[in-house]
Design a protein around this motif. Structure first.
Motif, PDB file in Angstrom:
ATOM      1  N   LEU A   1      75.489  48.618  61.487  1.00 14.61           N
ATOM      2  CA  LEU A   1      74.964  49.514  62.518  1.00 14.61           C
ATOM      3  C   LEU A   1      75.885  49.548  63.740  1.00 14.61           C
ATOM      4  CD1 LEU A   1      72.193  50.857  62.015  1.00 14.61           C
ATOM      5  CD2 LEU A   1      71.213  49.256  63.643  1.00 14.61           C
ATOM      6  N   TYR A   2      76.029  50.714  64.346  1.00 21.71           N
ATOM      7  CA  TYR A   2      76.853  50.870  65.542  1.00 21.71           C
ATOM      8  C   TYR A   2      76.304  49.944  66.637  1.00 21.71           C
ATOM      9  CZ  TYR A   2      79.030  53.286  69.510  1.00 21.71           C
ATOM     10  OH  TYR A   2      79.740  53.580  70.644  1.00 21.71           O
ATOM     11  N   TRP A   3      77.204  49.235  67.353  1.00 23.24           N
ATOM     12  CA  TRP A   3      76.772  48.159  68.258  1.00 23.24           C
ATOM     13  C   TRP A   3      75.757  48.615  69.313  1.00 23.24           C
ATOM     14  CZ3 TRP A   3      77.392  48.136  73.525  1.00 23.24           C
ATOM     15  CH2 TRP A   3      78.300  49.040  74.048  1.00 23.24           C
ATOM     16  N   LEU A   4      75.929  49.856  69.799  1.00 24.49           N
ATOM     17  CA  LEU A   4      75.025  50.345  70.840  1.00 24.49           C
ATOM     18  C   LEU A   4      73.599  50.510  70.288  1.00 24.49           C
ATOM     19  CD1 LEU A   4      75.292  51.180  73.815  1.00 24.49           C
ATOM     20  CD2 LEU A   4      75.461  53.537  73.050  1.00 24.49           C
ATOM     21  N   VAL A   5      73.524  51.006  69.063  1.00 27.59           N
ATOM     22  CA  VAL A   5      72.219  51.172  68.403  1.00 27.59           C
ATOM     23  C   VAL A   5      71.594  49.789  68.172  1.00 27.59           C
ATOM     24  CG1 VAL A   5      71.038  52.115  66.355  1.00 27.59           C
ATOM     25  CG2 VAL A   5      73.055  53.260  67.258  1.00 27.59           C
ATOM     26  N   LYS A   6      72.471  48.849  67.754  1.00 24.09           N
ATOM     27  CA  LYS A   6      72.013  47.480  67.474  1.00 24.09           C
ATOM     28  C   LYS A   6      71.405  46.853  68.726  1.00 24.09           C
ATOM     29  CE  LYS A   6      75.058  45.481  64.545  1.00 24.09           C
ATOM     30  NZ  LYS A   6      76.116  44.580  64.115  1.00 24.09           N
ATOM     31  N   VAL A   7      72.137  46.958  69.835  1.00 17.89           N
ATOM     32  CA  VAL A   7      71.670  46.351  71.091  1.00 17.89           C
ATOM     33  C   VAL A   7      70.380  47.031  71.562  1.00 17.89           C
ATOM     34  CG1 VAL A   7      72.250  45.969  73.535  1.00 17.89           C
ATOM     35  CG2 VAL A   7      73.965  45.563  71.767  1.00 17.89           C
ATOM     36  N   THR A   8      70.336  48.367  71.468  1.00 15.50           N
ATOM     37  CA  THR A   8      69.131  49.112  71.879  1.00 15.50           C
ATOM     38  C   THR A   8      67.934  48.651  71.046  1.00 15.50           C
ATOM     39  OG1 THR A   8      70.600  50.965  72.209  1.00 15.50           O
ATOM     40  CG2 THR A   8      68.258  51.451  72.361  1.00 15.50           C
TER      41      THR A   8
ATOM     42  N   ASN B   1      69.249  52.231  48.719  1.00 13.30           N
ATOM     43  CA  ASN B   1      69.305  50.771  48.622  1.00 13.30           C
ATOM     44  C   ASN B   1      68.652  50.113  49.841  1.00 13.30           C
ATOM     45  OD1 ASN B   1      71.251  50.839  50.668  1.00 13.30           O
ATOM     46  ND2 ASN B   1      72.910  50.993  49.195  1.00 13.30           N
ATOM     47  N   PHE B   2      68.504  48.799  49.756  1.00 11.49           N
ATOM     48  CA  PHE B   2      67.765  48.071  50.789  1.00 11.49           C
ATOM     49  C   PHE B   2      68.483  48.108  52.143  1.00 11.49           C
ATOM     50  CE2 PHE B   2      65.615  44.109  52.432  1.00 11.49           C
ATOM     51  CZ  PHE B   2      64.350  44.662  52.438  1.00 11.49           C
ATOM     52  N   LYS B   3      69.812  48.185  52.087  1.00 10.78           N
ATOM     53  CA  LYS B   3      70.603  48.209  53.323  1.00 10.78           C
ATOM     54  C   LYS B   3      70.304  49.499  54.108  1.00 10.78           C
ATOM     55  CE  LYS B   3      75.421  47.853  54.515  1.00 10.78           C
ATOM     56  NZ  LYS B   3      76.764  47.977  53.951  1.00 10.78           N
ATOM     57  N   LEU B   4      70.323  50.616  53.394  1.00  7.69           N
ATOM     58  CA  LEU B   4      70.021  51.896  54.042  1.00  7.69           C
ATOM     59  C   LEU B   4      68.562  51.931  54.492  1.00  7.69           C
ATOM     60  CD1 LEU B   4      70.832  54.786  54.808  1.00  7.69           C
ATOM     61  CD2 LEU B   4      70.309  55.496  52.490  1.00  7.69           C
ATOM     62  N   TYR B   5      67.697  51.365  53.662  1.00  8.25           N
ATOM     63  CA  TYR B   5      66.268  51.351  53.989  1.00  8.25           C
ATOM     64  C   TYR B   5      66.023  50.652  55.333  1.00  8.25           C
ATOM     65  CZ  TYR B   5      61.424  49.768  53.940  1.00  8.25           C
ATOM     66  OH  TYR B   5      60.137  49.485  54.302  1.00  8.25           O
ATOM     67  N   ARG B   6      66.734  49.515  55.545  1.00 10.35           N
ATOM     68  CA  ARG B   6      66.546  48.765  56.797  1.00 10.35           C
ATOM     69  C   ARG B   6      66.949  49.606  58.013  1.00 10.35           C
ATOM     70  NH1 ARG B   6      69.566  43.350  56.399  1.00 10.35           N
ATOM     71  NH2 ARG B   6      70.921  44.563  55.075  1.00 10.35           N
ATOM     72  N   SER B   7      67.969  50.457  57.840  1.00 14.81           N
ATOM     73  CA  SER B   7      68.367  51.320  58.965  1.00 14.81           C
ATOM     74  C   SER B   7      67.302  52.376  59.236  1.00 14.81           C
ATOM     75  CB  SER B   7      69.675  52.050  58.657  1.00 14.81           C
ATOM     76  OG  SER B   7      70.566  51.202  58.048  1.00 14.81           O
TER      77      SER B   7
END
Lengths: 96, 485
Positions: free
Chosen positions: B31-38, B290-296
């Motif tokens: 995930l892009y860091w800004l999205v992650k931090v938000t 997949n589970f990775k996309l699902y988590r996003s």
């Protein structure tokens, strides 16, 4: 269109609704609506499978006869239950 | 054992640690860091707001409020039908259309196709095939939502059920499930949710419902039988559950026995194939995200899921927790069809997130800022749900393409399709034989062996320009090419 709607309610809703009146009498309308549809969609096909094993073919007439029979039997059972409850209640009142 | 767990989960420090650990582990690394931090700030805010169970105020929600999530749900589900009237949803639309057509012509029952019987009821009511496929599918999806509502109401309360419904209606993953047109799974899921409700109600009606899931969708059946078995294991006093499970297995073996045993064999065989392969094919993984996309996709309600998980364990809401844990284990251990279990995992996650969202709502509702925040959140998530529905493209894009495919029936020569995405549509509308060539090499090989062939190169096939030039293919129309030796 209205005829299809009435037929859909008769086939997809009514059998399940009547069965739920016996097995699940104390649930609210939304719950009853959901359970009625699923019960109609499961119990009628299961009954048709059973009749098919007995050699009765699955066709429009047999399906409608099966559904009507289920509806009548369930209504009779429900009426019987209500009647015995009513008689029991009256007997209790007489004894009191 | 249970009391130790209770003590652990009553400790605020441990709960905080568990919450942030799960949040960190669940955040996708890519995930892009800004999205992650938000997201982390959002997760911290939600934890801070609802951690202490301060609000015991219960909001009584009128049944009329249900119109809100159902309107969002029906709106997002109908939109693709208005945008793409020819072929609105994923690949299986044409496949089911064909199988329903066959069902309507031949109504004799065979154990492998229980849908024949379910459809037979609708045909008996006078539904035509053109309306049955789209309308019944939308109805089924709305019905899954309704079933979810009554299960959560039974497991938690009415308020939690309402908020679960809100999450369901805006859920991106649930829209993708709908878009993929997994008809059988949708039907099985609605049956399974009602079965969970009846199990909680201790009604014997659970037996025929779960038994009938077996021929509809064996994977959903297996998960729910396992859950009921575990439910009995952890609640041994419940003899009703034991008798139900025995009756379910007996009834399902009676109506679907041989096929069920073959499928169990296939499940283990394919699971072994997955364990030994680095990148399993879509057929083995279940043709879903997949589970990775699902988590996003679930970031917006992930904090509610994590808090709901802790809360449900504490309050011993065993059915939803069992559904969550069993499906999670199936997804991460890469058993056969593992990506498809994400749909069931998501349903369990939505179930347990509902009560926390309700608490979040109760905390924010009294103040004006809180009300504003709630409205902004609802509008934003509804906007994204409709935007996703607007962007969702069918696998065949134009009416023109469909007309071309139907016109192919006039050809007497062999037809070659060049993209797997066109397979269901060609299979539905083309009456002759066709060959498949999904890469340039396979197409060249076919052209070597055939004297006279027509090749369908749809709008979505872009890698065959070299072959068109090299083999001097002649265009018949925009998408059909002719090859003659």
């Amino acid at each position: 269109m209205i005829l299809i709607l009435i037929k859909t309610i008769y086939i997809i809703f009514l059998p399940g609704f009547l069965i739920s009146l016996i097995f699940l009498p104390k649930i609210d309308f939304i719950e009853k609506a959901a359970v009625s549809v699923i019960l109609s969609l499961t119990l009628i096909p299961l009954l048709l499978i059973f009749l098919n094993f007995l050699g009765i073919p699955i066709n429009l007439i047999n399906t409608l006869v099966t559904i009507t029979s289920v509806n009548i039997i369930v209504i009779l059972i429900k009426a019987g239950c209500s009647h015995s409850r009513f008689v029991g209640k009256q007997n209790n009142e007489t004894r009191d | 054992m249970e009391s130790k767990l209770d003590k652990l989960l009553s400790n605020r420090k441990i709960v905080t640690l568990v919450y942030f650990l799960i949040i960190l582990l669940a955040t996708p690394i890519s995930l892009y860091w800004l999205v992650k931090v938000t997201f982390w700030i959002f997760a911290t805010y939600i934890f801070w707001l609802v951690k202490d169970n301060l609000s015991n105020k219960k909001t009584s929600i009128s049944d009329w409020w249900l119109l809100l999530p159902f309107s969002i749900l029906i709106g997002t589900r109908l939109l693709p039908f208005f945008r793409w009237p020819v072929m609105p949803l994923g690949a299986d639309y044409a496949t089911y259309e064909k199988s329903f057509l066959i069902c309507s012509q031949n109504q004799s029952w065979c154990p492998g196709n229980i849908l024949t019987l379910v459809n037979h009821l609708f045909y008996s009511a006078g539904w035509s095939i053109n309306y049955l496929v789209p309308l019944l599918y939308i109805f089924l999806n709305v019905f899954v939502a309704l079933a979810l509502y009554i299960v959560v109401k039974e497991e938690f309360n009415k308020e939690a059920a309402f908020f679960s419904l809100i999450i369901f209606s805006i859920s991106s993953s649930q829209f993708l499930f709908y878009w993929s047109f997994y008809w059988k799974m949708m039907l099985a899921l609605s049956f399974a949710l009602i079965a969970l409700y009846l199990l909680r109600k201790k009604s014997w009606l659970v037996i025929p419902i779960v038994a009938l899931i077996a021929p509809i969708h064996p994977a959903v059946y297996a998960v729910f039988v396992l859950i009921i078995l575990l439910y009995w294991f952890f609640n041994k006093k419940k003899r009703f559950v034991l008798w139900s499970i025995l009756a379910i297995v007996f009834l399902s073996l009676a109506i679907y026995g041989k096929e069920l045993l073959d499928l169990i064999n296939l499940f283990f065989k394919n699971s072994l194939t997955i364990f030994y392969s680095n990148q399993p094919s879509a057929d083995l993984s279940g043709h879903f995200i997949n589970f990775k996309l699902y988590r996003s996709l679930i970031l917006i309600y992930l904090p509610f899921i994590v808090l709901g998980f802790i809360e449900s364990i504490r309050k011993k809401k065993s059915l939803s927790i069992l559904l969550l844990i069993v499906t999670f284990l199936l997804v991460i251990s890469h058993f056969y069809f593992y990506n498809r279990f994400i749909i069931l995992f998501d349903i369990a996650a939505i179930m347990i997130a509902g009560p926390i969202l309700a608490r979040f709502f109760n905390q924010l509702r009294p103040s004006l800022t809180g009300k504003t925040l709630l409205i902004v959140l609802l509008i934003t998530s509804t906007y994204f749900a409709f935007y996703q529905s607007w962007l969702a493209e069918p696998l065949i894009t134009t009416r023109e393409e469909l007309v071309e495919i139907k016109s192919l029936n006039e050809l007497k020569e062999v037809l070659v399709i060049t993209d797997l995405r066109y397979y269901p549509i060609i299979n539905r509308y083309y009456r002759g034989n066709f060959l498949e060539a999904y890469d340039p090499e396979s197409l060249i090989k076919i052209l070597k062996n055939e004297e006279d062939v027509y090749i369908y190169i749809g709008q979505r096939t872009s890698t065959l320009q070299d072959v068109i030039i090299k083999k001097n293919l002649k265009p018949i129309n925009k998408h059909i090419w002719h090859y003659q030796k």
